[in-house]
Design an enzyme around this catalytic site. Structure first.
Site, mmCIF file in Angstrom:
data_model
loop_
_atom_site.group_PDB
_atom_site.id
_atom_site.type_symbol
_atom_site.label_atom_id
_atom_site.label_comp_id
_atom_site.label_asym_id
_atom_site.label_seq_id
_atom_site.Cartn_x
_atom_site.Cartn_y
_atom_site.Cartn_z
ATOM 1 N NE ARG A 181 90.015 -40.153 102.283
ATOM 2 C CZ ARG A 181 91.188 -39.857 102.841
ATOM 3 N NH1 ARG A 181 91.769 -40.709 103.666
ATOM 4 N NH2 ARG A 181 91.773 -38.729 102.578
ATOM 5 C CB VAL A 182 91.477 -45.399 99.095
ATOM 6 C CG1 VAL A 182 92.982 -45.577 99.001
ATOM 7 C CG2 VAL A 182 90.791 -46.750 99.279
ATOM 8 N N GLY A 183 92.842 -42.868 100.881
ATOM 9 C CA GLY A 183 93.593 -41.607 100.805
ATOM 10 C C GLY A 183 94.799 -41.713 99.898
ATOM 11 C CB THR A 222 99.559 -39.787 107.984
ATOM 12 O OG1 THR A 222 98.215 -39.981 107.616
ATOM 13 C CG2 THR A 222 100.442 -40.506 107.012
ATOM 14 C CB THR A 234 101.494 -36.405 106.508
ATOM 15 O OG1 THR A 234 100.357 -36.225 107.374
ATOM 16 C CG2 THR A 234 102.519 -35.320 106.790
ATOM 17 N N GLY A 235 98.865 -35.268 104.920
ATOM 18 C CA GLY A 235 98.021 -34.095 104.695
ATOM 19 C C GLY A 235 96.678 -34.512 104.141
ATOM 20 N N GLY A 255 94.479 -35.928 101.950
ATOM 21 C CA GLY A 255 94.764 -36.911 100.906
ATOM 22 C C GLY A 255 94.155 -36.622 99.546
#
Ligand code: ASP
Length: 306
Positions: A201-203, A173, A224-225, A227
């Protein structure tokens, strides 16, 4: 000149010097530095923080090294689905897109959703239709295909695993935060998500308050990481609240959330943050985070490892 500042990330995770080649390290640092200069020189010329974060993130989206735009990872269906968000701190305007395919620069689409629709977030087919209506740039599958990412995907395709794009071979990301000459801050984030993620899938990246947030009264943040953890911990807004309601400094709030709360919770990752004073924080609880920052107080850095 009034204070300006810009900080960016290109993903956090298991990024170790021991597994990085000198050539790769140079390639990543060059790309980070290029994106930094694009955003920072725009700020110097008087651009808004919104323009600066958008231009910075677009530069990283166009670079195949990072998991966003061109370099996006594969879903478990072998497709690319990207998420992005952008937000301005002066008026709390925000735009976001989830699960978008084919659009060259999802962060630009997020901005268009903010500016040209009545909505904050669009997803999937509807978002693509909106992008077509506005004649945004689309690219075909070949543009997004990357052998390296494909091999990454093949390794775990037939498992239930999905992974951060951040082992020694994998990079994630992108995001940026900026302070402009008018004292306004903004944040933007863009991602291909996690390798082998379930399709649709949504982060956290497009979720305002989780992976992206900006408020002139507190801070601008891009995360970032992993999610799922960032969504459950409402990371970006949590930091903003600690500043607004508890009077913590930007550094205290970021350190507490990233290196205490989130760590205990099991959430690997990091973030870049800044405020209208020009304070910049780049915090992470993983081995490394691709990151760069520059402020008018002559502070500059391009770093990868802890
Ligand atoms: N936060 C992103 C997501 O979960 C992944 C990343 O930062 O690399 O979609």
């Amino acid at each position: 000149m009034r204070k300006i500042a810009l900080a960016l990330h290109g993903g956090a995770g298991t990024i170790l010097k021991s597994t990085m080649t000198p050539e790769k390290e140079i390639a990543y640092k060059t790309a980070l530095d290029e994106a930094l200069n694009i955003g920072y020189s725009a700020l110097e010329k008087g651009a808004s923080s919104l323009d600066a974060v958008e231009a910075t993130v677009m530069s990283l989206e166009n670079c195949p090294l990072f998991n966003a735009g061109k370099g996006s990872v594969f879903t478990n269906a072998g497709s690319h689905e990207m998420d992005a968000a952008i937000m301005t701190g002066k008026d709390l305007m925000a735009g976001a897109v989830a699960g978008i395919s084919g659009v060259k620069n999802p962060v630009h689409l997020a901005r268009m959703i903010m500016e040209k629709s009545e909505h904050v977030m669009l997803s999937g087919v509807g978002a693509a239709e909106f992008a077509k209506l506005l004649k945004l740039d689309f690219e075909n599958e070949d543009y997004f295909f990357n052998q390296f990412r494909y091999d990454q995907f093949l390794e775990i395709r037939d498992t239930d695993k999905f992974q951060l794009d951040h082992t020694e071979k994998k990079f994630g990301t992108v995001g940026a935060v900026a302070l402009d000459q008018n004292g306004n801050i903004a944040a933007a984030t863009s991602t291909g998500g996690m390798t082998n993620k379930r399709f649709n899938r949504v982060g956290d990246s497009p979720i305002i308050g989780a992976g992206t947030y900006a408020n002139n009264n507190t801070c601008a943040i891009s995360c970032t990481g992993h999610g799922e953890f960032f969504i459950r911990a409402v990371v970006a807004y949590d930091i903003s609240c600690l500043i607004e309601y508890k009077g913590l400094s930007l550094t205290e709030a970021c350190e507490f959330v990233v290196n205490d709360k989130l760590k205990k919770f099991g959430g690997e990752g990091g973030l870049v943050a800044l405020n209208t004073n020009g304070d910049c924080v780049l915090a992470f609880n993983s081995d490394g985070m691709y990151r760069a920052w520059k402020t008018s107080e002559n502070k500059k850095g391009v770093e990868i490892y802890r």
